[in-house]
Design an enzyme around this catalytic site. Sequence first.
Site, PDB file in Angstrom:
ATOM      1  N   GLU A  67       9.621   1.959  10.839  1.00 19.09           N
ATOM      2  CA  GLU A  67      10.657   2.967  10.602  1.00 19.09           C
ATOM      3  C   GLU A  67       9.929   4.301  10.636  1.00 19.09           C
ATOM      4  OE1 GLU A  67      12.680   5.724   9.661  1.00 19.09           O
ATOM      5  OE2 GLU A  67      12.300   5.172   7.585  1.00 19.09           O
ATOM      6  N   CYS A  96      13.186  11.714   7.356  1.00 24.88           N
ATOM      7  CA  CYS A  96      13.140  11.390   8.786  1.00 24.88           C
ATOM      8  C   CYS A  96      14.519  11.430   9.431  1.00 24.88           C
ATOM      9  CB  CYS A  96      12.495  10.031   9.004  1.00 24.88           C
ATOM     10  SG  CYS A  96      13.207   8.713   8.009  1.00 24.88           S
ATOM     11  N   GLU A 105       9.070  16.879  15.416  1.00 21.56           N
ATOM     12  CA  GLU A 105       9.539  16.731  14.038  1.00 21.56           C
ATOM     13  C   GLU A 105       8.732  17.649  13.132  1.00 21.56           C
ATOM     14  OE1 GLU A 105      10.789  13.114  11.071  1.00 21.56           O
ATOM     15  OE2 GLU A 105       8.839  12.960  12.041  1.00 21.56           O
ATOM     16  N   LYS A 132       0.866  -1.179   0.000  1.00 17.78           N
ATOM     17  CA  LYS A 132       0.000   0.000   0.000  1.00 17.78           C
ATOM     18  C   LYS A 132       0.902   1.229   0.000  1.00 17.78           C
ATOM     19  CE  LYS A 132      -1.536   2.801   2.979  1.00 17.78           C
ATOM     20  NZ  LYS A 132      -1.484   4.070   2.158  1.00 17.78           N
TER      21      LYS A 132
END
Length: 481
Positions: free
Chosen positions: A249, A282, A382, A174
């Site tokens: 992750e 990231c 973040e 997906k």
Amino acid sequence: MIEKREFYIDGTWVAPLEPQDCPVIDPSTEEVCAVISLGSEADTDRAVAAAKAAFPAWAATDPAQRRKVVEGILEQYYLRKEEMAQAISLEMGAPIDMSRDDQAECLPWHLKNFLKAFDQMEWIRPLGPHAPDTMIALEPIGVVGLITPWNWPMNQVTLKVIPALLAGCTCVLKPSEEAPLSSMLFAEFCHDAGVPPGVFNLVNGDGAGVGTRLSSHPDVEMISFTGSTRAGRAISKAAAETLKRVTLELGGKGANLVFADADARAVERGVRHMMNNSGQSCNAPSRMLVERSFYDRAVEIAAEVANGIKVGPASEPGRHIGPVVNKRQWEQIQAYIQKGIDEGARLVAGGLGLPEGMNKGFYVRPTVFADVKPGMTIEREEIFGPVLCMMPFDSEEEAVRIANDTPYGLTNYVQSADGARRNRLARQLRAGMVEMNGKSRGAGAPFGGVKASGRAREGGVWGIEEFLEVKAISGWDVAAE
């Protein structure tokens, strides 16, 4: 406009059972560039059923044959790599040169590294000389659900699909509904490379629909997810009932420790790394911690570099950064910039609003905040945009304390001429990866983090092993071999 209203299931393109159109927006222009269909629970079930049916034969396939099939995917990439670069650039806004050189090229880079690791795998081996009739076998886990993000689409697809296939698993992918075009092209690569029907399947959809169904499906033995920490928690909860393996992750808030003895380009390197991909990575070094004696000069350099970074459309060649992926992301980044101003950080480059001369597109000004204090919102959370936070430190111990004082633990960075210091800090920093003096990880090194960054280890032999079960067999007849 591109229309991609089909899913790749059981070796062919099929129409969705419950069509639901979803526009794909070109972030450079804010215009619809494609229309896809979002999958339903029934579409997901159909793909899982195909993968389940194909698993026994694929798992029993000789490893050399699996390798040959994967090599075929690489051959298809080389035939159509410009299409891949164009698709990535269009769907998520990577400048076309960067898309060609970095984004699309993730596929051959990781695939070749996986093949090298694959050639070193021992699928069945003795436990040791103390137990000659006990063998350790590595076997594929089964049907795996793979959920990938929009920021490095082919990087993450390759890091999941290729090791799953090499391990002998069958899969349902997906991709992000924000950036599905490159993944659909990848599905064409798999088809033309001769991946057997049902071994690789693709269903477009959102997290609440296809993502949740894959995470909770009783016939899916493993979920591999890359994305936000918030979504990772939701996936873990959805997967808990079926006790499937979950590898995550997730996000990061990387600290870049710059000492006064760092090389002359250390600060510039850190700023450009932060702004690369419009800050949508990231592992971006988003917190620059600078030794106080060098801090004022470092702030000057960072501001000068950031102010010199050009922003422009993804379709234009050249060394510039493109837009962020969508309006929601743009608005969120603007809110963080405003929060930094409100909480007293010193804005030395960039700031609110569109870059000068632009009135359309999700463009963010390369932004640098100085005098950021531990605990400020922009230091803790973040941002996922081209926003750098700078702060001074007085000692090595203080730098480590600030760097580790975060929920995240993906990548940290060290810039120093002192080798003993670098080695010391590499062991003290709480992260899955530490990169020093601009040296990238070696080919096949694992990518992954700790704490709220998840604990996946993608790439090389570790990436393949994530899709394998370990079986202990006693009473093995060595003479029968």
